[in-house]
Structure formats: structure tokens, C-alpha cells
Motif scaffolding. Sequence first.
Motif, short mmCIF file in Angstrom:
data_model
loop_
_atom_site.label_atom_id
_atom_site.label_comp_id
_atom_site.label_asym_id
_atom_site.label_seq_id
_atom_site.Cartn_x
_atom_site.Cartn_y
_atom_site.Cartn_z
N ALA A 109 0.83 -1.20 0.00
CA ALA A 109 0.00 0.00 0.00
C ALA A 109 0.87 1.26 0.00
CB ALA A 109 -0.93 0.00 1.21
N LEU A 110 1.95 1.22 0.77
CA LEU A 110 2.85 2.37 0.82
C LEU A 110 3.52 2.62 -0.52
CD1 LEU A 110 4.69 2.18 4.26
CD2 LEU A 110 3.44 4.14 3.34
N ALA A 111 3.94 1.56 -1.18
CA ALA A 111 4.60 1.72 -2.47
C ALA A 111 3.67 2.41 -3.47
CB ALA A 111 5.03 0.35 -3.00
N ALA A 112 2.41 1.98 -3.50
CA ALA A 112 1.46 2.60 -4.42
C ALA A 112 1.20 4.05 -4.05
CB ALA A 112 0.15 1.80 -4.40
N ALA A 113 1.03 4.32 -2.75
CA ALA A 113 0.77 5.68 -2.30
C ALA A 113 1.96 6.60 -2.60
CB ALA A 113 0.45 5.70 -0.81
N LEU A 114 3.17 6.08 -2.38
CA LEU A 114 4.36 6.88 -2.65
C LEU A 114 4.50 7.20 -4.13
CD1 LEU A 114 7.01 5.26 -0.30
CD2 LEU A 114 6.42 7.68 -0.35
N ASP A 115 4.24 6.22 -4.98
CA ASP A 115 4.36 6.47 -6.41
C ASP A 115 3.37 7.56 -6.85
OD1 ASP A 115 6.36 4.62 -6.66
OD2 ASP A 115 5.04 2.99 -7.30
#
Length: 248
Positions: A109-115
Motif C-alpha cells: 500500500a505504501l509503495a502505491a501511495a508513494l508512487d
Amino acid sequence: MDEVEVVVAHSERATLRVGDVFVKVDSDQARIDAEVEAMSLAPVPTPEVLWREPPALALAAVPGTTLGRLGGPSTGSPEAWAAAGAAIRRLHDAPLPPLPGRPDRRPEALAAALDDECEALVVNGVLPADLVTRNRRVADAALRPWTPAFTHGDLQIAHVFVDGDEVTGIIDWSEAGPGDPLYDLATFTLGHEEHLADVVSGYGTGIDLDVIRAWWSVRSLLAVRWLVEHGFDAFAPGCEVDVLRSRM
């Protein structure tokens, strides 16, 4: 008659202070419920609950002073910072609380939000592309499996009070629950890297400094636009944008 001080206020919640009483008003009753339960379970000093009447919660002020604030000078001795590290360790070693964790802090979830956030920061001209790209790479170290611990969830430096070298209270538990313990340590030392070694000396083993630095990038990248949109200054000296620049 004591004046009413607005400690923090935005569209989600507000905290007011009148003398030695803090009144928190929250649009999300679940956060109030989680805060009260977390404080009852945490093996560290927490504020006394004076009364609770949804959507408000009244808490007694804790003694002592904070170790500083983001963007301002740090106060307190190295021993006080170490004592804070030891208190955080006691919390992380406690049994997991029966509270939901934050699914938005899971690696995928963090990876998607960061991108998404990094793209928005660049497209909208909020931050230079090279600054965003560098910190997005640094952030990858935080996106790994972790063993859940009892975490505070928003352990800003302003939420930890000390008197001398003793921790007298930790406040604002609305985001507490099972989480990554290194996220707590990163939040606490954000903008005060000079005291990271003191905190680590009190906390003990099990710390990956690269992950803590990665969480500094994660938290700052995700916070800049929200802070600007809610009237806070992420560009002030020592705050989130300076934290991102320090990774360059």
C-alpha cells in the motif's frame, strides 16, 4: 479565567487547551475509542482521562516539557533522549493491543501511495524532480516485511514529555496499534538526526538505521502536500522539505 488555546485544528480534528485540561474533538469516533484503549494498555506514562463525551475527550496535562519540536531547536540532555528511547522500547515490547493496524502502512500500500504522491509533487511543481526521485529511492528500504509491535503510530517529538531525564508522559494515541516499531523511532527523530544515537542507546538492539532514514523520506514525501493544503509550512527550516533535502 484561563484562555482557550487552539493547539491544533484542521478538518479532521481539533485540540483545545484550557489551563491544565486538553479537549480533543474528533470527527472519527473510532480514533477516540482507539486512543482511550491504547492509553489504558500502554506500559508508559499517559495522560489521565478526565471525561469522555463523543465527539470530545478531555485529558489532564502531563507534567514536564517536550524535547523540542520539528523545525525548532531540540532541548533536553542526551540522557533525556535516551530515556525516551527506553520508554519507546517498553512500549514496543508490550503485548500487541486489540486494535486494528494501519493497512495503508503495509509495504504494498505504501509503495502505491508513494508512487502516486511523488508523481503529484513533481507534476504540480511542489518539489523538484531530482529531490523527489532521490527520496523515493531512499524510501524503498522501509518497504519490507516487519514484525508488528505495539506502536504509538504518531510519535512526534512534541508528543513525548520529560522532566529532567525522566519521561513523564506520552500523548496523542489516536493512531496506536500494531505497526512497524522503526516507524515510531523515525517519527520521533524526524528533523533531529543529531539525537538518533542517543535514542538508539536507550532503545537497545534491533534497529536498522537505513530503515529509519527511509521512513524519514516516506513520512516527508507523503506529508508535504497535505501540510500545505491544511495551512502548515512544510518548507520551514528543519521541517519536512529540509528532511528530504538532507537525503541528497
